[in-house]
Design an enzyme around this catalytic site. Structure first.
Site, PDB file in Angstrom:
ATOM      1  N   LYS A   1      34.524  42.646  30.517  1.00 17.26           N
ATOM      2  CA  LYS A   1      33.990  42.055  30.549  1.00 17.26           C
ATOM      3  C   LYS A   1      32.338  42.651  31.120  1.00 17.26           C
ATOM      4  O   LYS A   1      32.466  43.723  31.313  1.00 17.26           O
ATOM      5  CB  LYS A   1      34.058  41.096  31.446  1.00 17.26           C
ATOM      6  CG  LYS A   1      34.819  41.187  32.655  1.00 17.26           C
ATOM      7  CD  LYS A   1      33.777  42.420  33.713  1.00 17.26           C
ATOM      8  CE  LYS A   1      33.981  43.555  34.760  1.00 17.26           C
ATOM      9  NZ  LYS A   1      33.412  43.738  36.054  1.00 17.26           N
TER      10      LYS A   1
ATOM     11  N   GLY B   1      42.337  46.480  33.468  1.00 17.30           N
ATOM     12  CA  GLY B   1      43.542  46.703  34.195  1.00 17.30           C
ATOM     13  C   GLY B   1      43.325  45.471  34.448  1.00 17.30           C
ATOM     14  O   GLY B   1      44.175  44.185  34.199  1.00 17.30           O
TER      15      GLY B   1
ATOM     16  N   ASP C   1      39.289  40.006  39.829  1.00 18.48           N
ATOM     17  CA  ASP C   1      38.396  40.095  38.655  1.00 18.48           C
ATOM     18  C   ASP C   1      39.665  39.399  37.535  1.00 18.48           C
ATOM     19  O   ASP C   1      39.156  38.755  36.426  1.00 18.48           O
ATOM     20  CB  ASP C   1      38.101  41.254  37.409  1.00 18.48           C
ATOM     21  CG  ASP C   1      36.906  41.765  38.578  1.00 18.48           C
ATOM     22  OD1 ASP C   1      36.198  41.043  39.315  1.00 18.48           O
ATOM     23  OD2 ASP C   1      36.492  43.260  37.761  1.00 18.48           O
TER      24      ASP C   1
END
Length: 291
Positions: A20, A111, A145
Site C-alpha cells: 500500500k 507485514g 495497517d
C-alpha cells in the site's frame, strides 16, 4: 482430501498480499493513551508478497521456511493464524509458506498485508465465516495497517487508521524508491518535532491536491538516505513519503513517463515500478474463487 479438492478449496493456491501507499498523511491529534489521530489515504499497488497455505493433519501452526533467528510465534503471519484459532476455537492447523517480495521497514505495509491475507484466507479455508468487520477488528490488534488490507478497497482513513471510507483516487503509475535504511515508526511518532495538530481536511480538499505527509520533515532530518531519495525522485515528478517511510514514491500520468524515471533511477537506487490500484488483488481473487 484429494489434490482436486485442495485446489478447488484454495489450499495450495498462491494468495496475494499487496503493498500500500499513503497518498496523504496528516496527524490531527493524539489520544490520552499516546496513539496519534490521523487522516490518511490508502491505495494499493500491484506489488505483492505471495502466501501459500498447506493443510496439515493436526492443529499446529507453522511456517514452511521460518526466518533464521526469529521465533515462529513472533512472526506476524503465525500470530494472525493463532489469533483466528483463539477467537473461534478452530481445531484445524496450517503450514504457511511466504514468498517475500516487499521490502521490510519500507512503509509499504508488507507485514501487515501478510497478516491480513492470513486472516482473510484462513477464514475461508477453515470455514469460519467471520464477517469482514470482525476480521478488521482482529487485525487492528495486530497492527494499525492490517484493517485496510482486510477491507480491500482504497480508502480515506481516520482515527488511528481503522475508520475507513471507500474512495477512488486516480489509478496512476508509480515509481517507488526504497532507500538503504530502516525507519522506526515508533521513533518518528515519539519525536518532539513531529507536527501533531494539523488541520483536518475533507476528501474534496485531498482530491484538489492537499496531500502532505506530516512525517516527511521529521524523517528527512533523521535519515539522510530518505532525503536524498526524495530529491532524486523529484527530478521526475512530485516526490512523497509513504507512511513514515523509508520508501518514497511519485505518481505518473503515463506508463512511459514512469518507465523513463525507473530506468534512470535504477542505476543508483533500489526501485520498483508499479501501478496504483483501488481494489486489492486479494479481494479480486476471493471473488473469482467464490463465483
Amino acid at each position: 482430501m484429494t489434490s482436486r479438492q485442495i485446489k478447488q478449496s484454495g489450499w495450495g493456491d498462491k494468495w496475494p498480499a499487496p503493498a500500500k501507499l499513503n497518498l496523504m498523511l496528516r496527524i490531527v491529534g493524539q489520544r490520552p493513551d499516546g496513539y496519534h489521530l490521523l487522516q490518511t489515504v490508502f491505495q494499493f499497488v500491484d506489488l505483492c508478497d505471495w502466501l501459500i497455505f498447506h493443510p496439515v493433519g493436526d492443529c499446529s501452526i507453522s511456517l514452511k521456511q521460518p526466518i533464521p533467528g526469529v521465533a515462529e510465534v513472533t512472526d506476524l503471519t503465525v500470530r494472525a493464524a493463532m489469533l483466528l484459532k483463539a477467537e473461534t476455537g478452530c481445531a484445524q492447523g496450517v503450514c504457511i509458506e511466504v514468498e517475500k517480495n516487499l521490502p521490510m521497514g519500507g512503509g509499504l505495509g508488507g507485514g501487515s498485508s501478510d497478516a491480513a491475507t492470513v486472516l482473510v484466507v484462513l477464514n475461508q479455508l477453515w470455514g469460519l465465516q467471520l464477517p469482514i468487520e470482525k476480521l478488521m477488528a482482529l487485525g487492528l490488534t495486530l497492527g494499525a495497517d492490517v484493517p485496510i488490507f482486510v477491507y480491500g478497497y482504497a480508502a480515506w482513513a481516520e482515527g488511528v487508521g481503522e475508520k475507513l471510507e471507500k474512495i477512488e483516487p486516480l489509478e496512476q503509475w508509480v515509481v517507488i524508491i526504497k532507500p538503504d535504511c530502516h525507519v522506526e515508526t515508533r521513533e518518528i511518532f515519539l519525536a518532539n518535532d513531529l507536527t501533531r495538530d494539523s488541520k483536518s481536511i475533507t476528501i474534496a480538499e485531498f482530491t484538489a491536491g492537499q496531500h502532505q505527509n506530516d512525517c516527511v520533515d521529521v524523517v528527512s532530518r533523521r535519515y539522510q538516505a530518505v532525503e536524498n531519495a526524495l530529491l532524486a525522485l523529484s527530478e521526475f515528478s512530485e516526490s512523497r513519503l509513504t507512511g513514515t517511510g523509508a520508501c518514497v514514491f511519485a505518481q505518473f500520468a503515463s506508463r512511459e513517463a514512469a518507465v523513463n524515471a525507473y530506468e534512470v533511477l535504477k542505476k543508483s537506487w533500489q526501485v520498483y515500478l508499479a501501478k496504483g490500484i483501488n481494489k486489492s488483488p486479494l479481494l479480486s481473487k476471493l471473488e473469482i474463487g467464490n463465483t
